[in-house]
Design a protein around this motif. Structure first.
Motif: not given
Length: 580
Positions: A293-307, A369-379
């Motif tokens: 999630a951090v590696g994809v480099g978008i704001a939702s990825g950062t949120a997903g990683a911390v969540a 919730v948290s894993k869904g946000l991570v996979t959504k950011a990667v998707e």
């Protein structure tokens, strides 16, 4: 006016002393006070850091200049607040758990010192303070594992060796970064090129990146169960936090490293029969989601990683508590020897179900919730293949915890296993219940989790039909796969996967530990002889006879670490006081 004055007073009070001072003072109390008193002080002191951080407004900071340049001993922002707050909560639970499982005073003191160093690392506002905390984490964690003795000694030395190299790389990275920008203060990113490469290597050790991960299953399975909970909850999560600081704009190679962590570690977890070893591999796997999630480099990825960091600390901590409860009450954590405990340990079984449903991403629980946000950011941004890697990792996670639950709680006990269940103290039951609550609350009220995150989680609807369908499909495939694979998995022998896959690495790790222990034993003998000679020279009448070398060194080193940590904290605070 009165409200404004009150706000100013509260802010001044919060700034006066960093939150991590509570950990270090509690460590000093735990080291010298009766066990019950030390545990009570530890729970209260660490729990206070939660409202402390939640009340402090963004931008709250404590800046000192003890060495002629500025250091930010703590800083509150959107990134530090959720990580520091969940650390305070888990630290309080960990101290209560240590008391419930009869950990001795020194274990509690070392754990508090280690957790305090972790909180310093998260709340630091500059790279120099971070480095000091990073090294204190490595030293205090080594002593925490080493103190348990027995088969925890060699892993403790190997832990120290791994983190020595990682720490040196991070120090070199910070020095090069300082030479490039002229300040240690966080300025939004890290110097590109060699400094970032060295920093990623140093952080990668603590993350457990594949190839640098062996210390996790090697170390977390050996010490007191309370120490395992503490280590599992802090080390890799501090590294995830720091990864966000180093590459705030992401890096595709790092994202793929996260995918490799997910896929490799979940495969190894499925093969394990020891509860803590299975959970240790899932630390690597779950951290892999955060790294991707951090590696994809978008704001939702950062949120997903911390969540996912916050959710994972809670449900993975609960799973380590459950593994410890099995060992404490039944005397074994081998899944081959367990069975039929669902009826005999209903509270533990209920807590396991909550944690297992959370880590597998079941709707209604925090991991969904948290894993869904991570996979959504990667998707959204990452390569399609990386998204599929995360999905396959989710299926493997379902298989792992279906296996854990079936063997420990559902199936009848093996015929040759005479399982005696030890009564649980009320404090142990309380820990299970308290630790389970957030995984349900954050699942049913996802806004409480997502609204507190940095980055940008807006636009993600966890209970959208598409997200529910993905989670349902993952769960169904995982459960079906376990039903199909249950027979073959039950026939697998208990083995050390690394001795098969990485014989050279395993041999190197063993020889490194043996060599380090030999040096340590020699130092212990010299230390014991020196103390004996000093005693004879000063003719101390009636002085007690020295114990064994390792016990003497471990005891003195541990107490010295706690005292030094406290003195350093007080010295840094005194240095900011104005001198008339």
């Amino acid at each position: 006016m009165s409200d404004l004055l009150l706000a100013v007073l509260v802010t001044d009070l919060l700034v006066a002393v960093p939150p991590w001072v509570a950990f270090l003072l509690a460590a000093l109390v735990a080291a010298v006070a009766p066990r019950r008193v030390g545990a009570a002080v530890g729970v209260l002191a660490t729990a206070l850091t939660v409202p402390w951080l939640l009340l402090a407004p963004n931008g709250t900071a404590l800046v000192v200049a003890p060495f002629g340049f500025e250091q930010t001993l703590f800083r509150v922002d959107d990134l530090t607040r959720p990580v520091g707050a969940v650390f305070g909560f888990v630290a309080a639970v960990a101290v209560a758990y240590a008391y419930a499982t009869e950990a001795d005073r020194r274990t509690v003191a070392y754990a508090l010192a280690y957790m305090g160093a972790s909180v310093v690392a998260v709340l630091a506002g500059d790279w120099l303070t971070l480095l000091v905390a990073w090294e204190l984490m490595a030293v205090t964690a080594t002593v925490l594992v080493w103190h348990h003795g027995g088969d925890a000694v060699r892993p403790a030395f190997r832990y120290a060796v791994y983190h020595l190299f990682g720490g040196m790389a991070l120090v070199a990275a910070v020095v090069l970064h300082y030479a490039a920008v002229g300040t240690f203060t966080y300025t939004g990113g890290f110097t590109d090129g060699l400094p970032t490469l060295l920093a990623l290597f140093g952080i990668g050790v603590n993350l457990g990146v594949v190839g640098l991960h062996y210390w996790i299953p090697d170390t977390y399975t050996r010490p007191h169960v309370a120490a395992s909970l503490v280590l599992a909850s802090f080390t890799t999560k501090v590294a995830v936090y720091l990864l966000v600081r180093v590459i705030p704009d992401g890096n595709l190679v790092v994202a793929w490293l996260g995918g490799a962590m997910v896929l490799y570690a979940v495969t190894q977890a499925i093969l394990q029969t020891d509860a803590r070893r299975l959970l240790s591999y899932h630390i690597v796997s779950q951290v892999g989601y955060m790294v991707a999630a951090v590696g994809v480099g978008i704001a939702s990825g950062t949120a997903g990683a911390v969540a996912h960091l916050v959710a994972n600390v809670l449900y993975k901590g609960l799973l380590f508590v459950i593994a410890g409860v099995l060992l404490y009450r039944v005397g074994t954590e081998s899944l081959k020897k367990l069975g039929g405990l669902g009826r005999r340990m209903p509270v533990t079984f209920g807590a396991f179900l909550i944690a297992a449903l959370a880590i597998t991403g079941t709707p209604g629980f925090s991991g969904f919730v948290s894993k869904g946000l991570v996979t959504k950011a990667v998707e959204t941004t990452g390569p399609d293949l990386l998204w599929w890697v995360l999905v396959v990792g989710g299926v493997g996670t379902v298989i792992s915890f279906a296996k854990f639950g079936y063997y420990a709680f559902v199936r009848p006990a093996p015929d040759d296993a005479a399982l005696t269940v030890r009564p649980a103290p009320w404090s142990l039951t309380a820990v299970l219940v308290v630790m389970a609550v957030p995984s349900v609350v954050f699942g049913l009220a996802p806004g409480l989790l997502l609204d507190a995150m940095p980055g940008d989680p807006t636009g993600f609807a966890p209970y959208a039909t598409s997200e529910l369908a993905k989670a349902g499909a993952t769960l169904a495939v995982g459960v079906l796969a376990f039903v199909v694979l249950r027979g073959p998995l039950s026939r697998l022998p208990t083995w050390d996967v690394h001795r098969v896959l990485h014989p050279a690495g395993s041999a190197l790790a063993t020889r490194t530990g043996d060599a380090t222990i030999a040096v340590g034993d020699r130092a212990d003998r010299l230390l014991t002889a020196a103390f004996g000679l000093a005693g004879r020279l000063v003719r101390v009448a009636g002085s007690p006879r020295l114990g064994s070398g390792p016990d003497v060194a471990a005891g003195r080193l541990g107490r010295a670490l706690v005292i030094v940590a406290g003195v350093l904290a007080l010295a840094l605070l005194v240095s900011q006081l104005p001198i008339a």
